[in-house]
Design a protein around this motif. Structure first.
Motif, PDB file in Angstrom:
ATOM      1  N   ILE A 194       5.045   4.122   6.528  1.00 47.27           N
ATOM      2  CA  ILE A 194       4.688   4.991   5.403  1.00 47.27           C
ATOM      3  C   ILE A 194       3.359   4.555   4.804  1.00 47.27           C
ATOM      4  N   ARG A 195       3.199   3.244   4.596  1.00 43.44           N
ATOM      5  CA  ARG A 195       1.938   2.735   4.025  1.00 43.44           C
ATOM      6  C   ARG A 195       0.761   3.039   4.941  1.00 43.44           C
ATOM      7  N   HIS A 196       0.948   2.793   6.237  1.00 40.81           N
ATOM      8  CA  HIS A 196      -0.157   3.018   7.177  1.00 40.81           C
ATOM      9  C   HIS A 196      -0.532   4.497   7.216  1.00 40.81           C
ATOM     10  N   PHE A 197       0.460   5.371   7.222  1.00 49.42           N
ATOM     11  CA  PHE A 197       0.189   6.809   7.318  1.00 49.42           C
ATOM     12  C   PHE A 197      -0.481   7.334   6.050  1.00 49.42           C
ATOM     13  N   LEU A 198       0.092   7.003   4.885  1.00 47.72           N
ATOM     14  CA  LEU A 198      -0.422   7.549   3.633  1.00 47.72           C
ATOM     15  C   LEU A 198      -1.715   6.877   3.189  1.00 47.72           C
ATOM     16  N   CYS A 199      -1.810   5.556   3.363  1.00 49.49           N
ATOM     17  CA  CYS A 199      -2.982   4.818   2.858  1.00 49.49           C
ATOM     18  C   CYS A 199      -4.136   4.797   3.857  1.00 49.49           C
ATOM     19  N   ARG A 200      -3.828   4.543   5.127  1.00 53.92           N
ATOM     20  CA  ARG A 200      -4.897   4.400   6.109  1.00 53.92           C
ATOM     21  C   ARG A 200      -5.336   5.737   6.686  1.00 53.92           C
ATOM     22  N   GLU A 201      -4.371   6.619   6.983  1.00 54.42           N
ATOM     23  CA  GLU A 201      -4.727   7.888   7.622  1.00 54.42           C
ATOM     24  C   GLU A 201      -5.049   8.985   6.601  1.00 54.42           C
ATOM     25  N   LYS A 202      -4.271   9.057   5.521  1.00 53.89           N
ATOM     26  CA  LYS A 202      -4.470  10.105   4.522  1.00 53.89           C
ATOM     27  C   LYS A 202      -5.198   9.610   3.278  1.00 53.89           C
ATOM     28  N   HIS A 203      -5.531   8.342   3.254  1.00 53.36           N
ATOM     29  CA  HIS A 203      -6.367   7.752   2.203  1.00 53.36           C
ATOM     30  C   HIS A 203      -5.788   7.964   0.802  1.00 53.36           C
ATOM     31  N   MET A 204      -4.490   7.808   0.697  1.00 55.92           N
ATOM     32  CA  MET A 204      -3.835   7.837  -0.600  1.00 55.92           C
ATOM     33  C   MET A 204      -3.933   6.443  -1.215  1.00 55.92           C
ATOM     34  N   ARG A 205      -3.981   6.382  -2.521  1.00 56.20           N
ATOM     35  CA  ARG A 205      -4.149   5.101  -3.199  1.00 56.20           C
ATOM     36  C   ARG A 205      -2.965   4.194  -2.893  1.00 56.20           C
ATOM     37  N   GLU A 206      -3.285   2.982  -2.422  1.00 53.00           N
ATOM     38  CA  GLU A 206      -2.237   2.051  -2.004  1.00 53.00           C
ATOM     39  C   GLU A 206      -1.388   1.592  -3.184  1.00 53.00           C
ATOM     40  N   VAL A 207      -2.000   1.471  -4.347  1.00 55.34           N
ATOM     41  CA  VAL A 207      -1.244   1.060  -5.529  1.00 55.34           C
ATOM     42  C   VAL A 207      -0.172   2.092  -5.860  1.00 55.34           C
ATOM     43  N   ARG A 208      -0.515   3.361  -5.758  1.00 56.81           N
ATOM     44  CA  ARG A 208       0.443   4.432  -6.046  1.00 56.81           C
ATOM     45  C   ARG A 208       1.564   4.448  -5.008  1.00 56.81           C
TER      46      ARG A 208
END
Length: 338
Positions: free
Chosen positions: A255-269
């Motif tokens: 989930i972290r890799h997909f949302l943060c690395r691929e979709k560039h969502m804020r990791e803190v959120r």
């Protein structure tokens, strides 16, 4: 925790997230409102003992999508929801996220609310979550509305059996009443409000009986109640058994890799949302007692431990007693009772 399976009309949620103000974008300018909204709402449901089962819209009926105007042009009956279509990149993103969250989903052949209602009718789901009231004439026996993350918003539950009982109508008569009051599949007779339509259904038993006493000028030419009734009573739905569905543990790393690395969502959120699925465990600390006094070393010694005192009650006074009245305010997810 007693888990409840809820069939979720995905297109309604997607429309809400897409129309959210302000629009959420990543640092590349890509809109991620739907993806982030679906992520947060799914975690909220898992956190509160709900097993979500998402149902995506298929191809809507022709009489819902198009309507002929007076000038001969064709227009949409209502604004098309910006729901992702099968095979689109946005749809693939939602599918990927749900897979990583361990949540199953279903592709409906036609209307999602019809399949949601069918899942409730077959006891695959405990209830259906949608804002579309057409789920009721589709025989959704438990409809849930306003299921959001805000605690101040009260969840609404509609029990179809109770509605039939209070209105004193059969299933077929209830469907005719909904058609008279307005639905997505046909026009309506003007001048029929809720009270008048209910009175006429009770008196004439069906739309056919009402049409016979109404003048032809009052019946619009596109009032195709027969087709609308057939779509409500015999809808095209997806057949799914409970054994075919599987909920698995969310994969935090994917989930972290997909949302943060691929979709560039804020990791803190992302991390703050994932932490809701893993609340810290309360550790039970055992206090060590002193061998000399058999009293915890952290506990302050009281005088009564050495000199026990007795309470004196005046003979003319009675001790207060009796339980205090209690009240409870049920809000949010606590509204979902079996």
């Amino acid at each position: 925790m007693e888990w409840k399976i809820l069939a979720i009309d995905a297109s309604i949620l997607i429309h809400q997230f897409h129309c959210a103000v302000p629009t959420i974008t990543n640092h590349k300018g890509d809109e991620i409102s739907v993806l982030q909204g679906l992520f947060q709402r799914t975690v909220f449901m898992l956190q509160n003992g709900i097993k979500p089962l998402y149902v995506f819209d298929g191809i809507p009926p022709e009489n819902k999508r198009f309507k002929d105007t007076k000038d001969g042009n064709v227009q949409f009956r209502r604004r098309i929801n910006p729901a992702p279509t099968i095979g689109s990149d946005k749809w693939k993103d939602l599918k990927t996220l749900l897979n990583y969250l361990g949540v199953p989903f279903i592709q409906a052949p036609s209307e999602a609310e019809a399949t949601c209602a069918h899942l409730v009718l077959k006891n695959v789901a405990w209830g259906a979550v949608t804002e579309d009231m057409d789920a009721l004439p589709f025989s959704c026996h438990r409809l849930i509305r306003n299921l959001k993350a805000e605690k101040k918003i009260k969840v609404q539950e509609y029990n179809l059996d109770e509605i039939w009982k209070q209105l004193n109508l059969s299933r077929e008569q209830f469907v005719d009443l909904c058609i008279l009051l307005g639905c997505d599949y046909t026009s309506k007779i003007k001048g029929l409000g809720r009270k008048k339509a209910l009175k006429m259904i009770r008196e004439y038993k069906s739309i056919e009986g009402i049409v016979r006493v109404k003048s032809q000028e009052q019946i619009p030419p596109d009032f195709d109640y027969v087709t609308a009734r057939r779509q409500f009573l015999s809808p095209v739905v997806a057949e799914v058994n409970l054994e075919d569905l599987k909920w698995t543990k969310p994969d935090d790393d994917k989930i972290r890799h997909f949302l943060c690395r691929e979709k560039h969502m804020r990791e803190v959120r992302v991390n703050s949302v994932l932490q809701k699925l893993h609340p810290p465990k309360k550790q039970k600390t055992q206090k060590r007692k002193s061998t000399a006094t058999e009293v915890s070393p952290n506990k302050q010694t009281k005088m009564s431990e050495f000199y026990p005192a007795k309470k004196m009650v005046h003979p003319n006074k009675s001790t207060p007693g009796g339980p205090y009245p209690q009240c409870s305010d049920v809000r949010g997810i606590d509204r979902l009772q079996p």
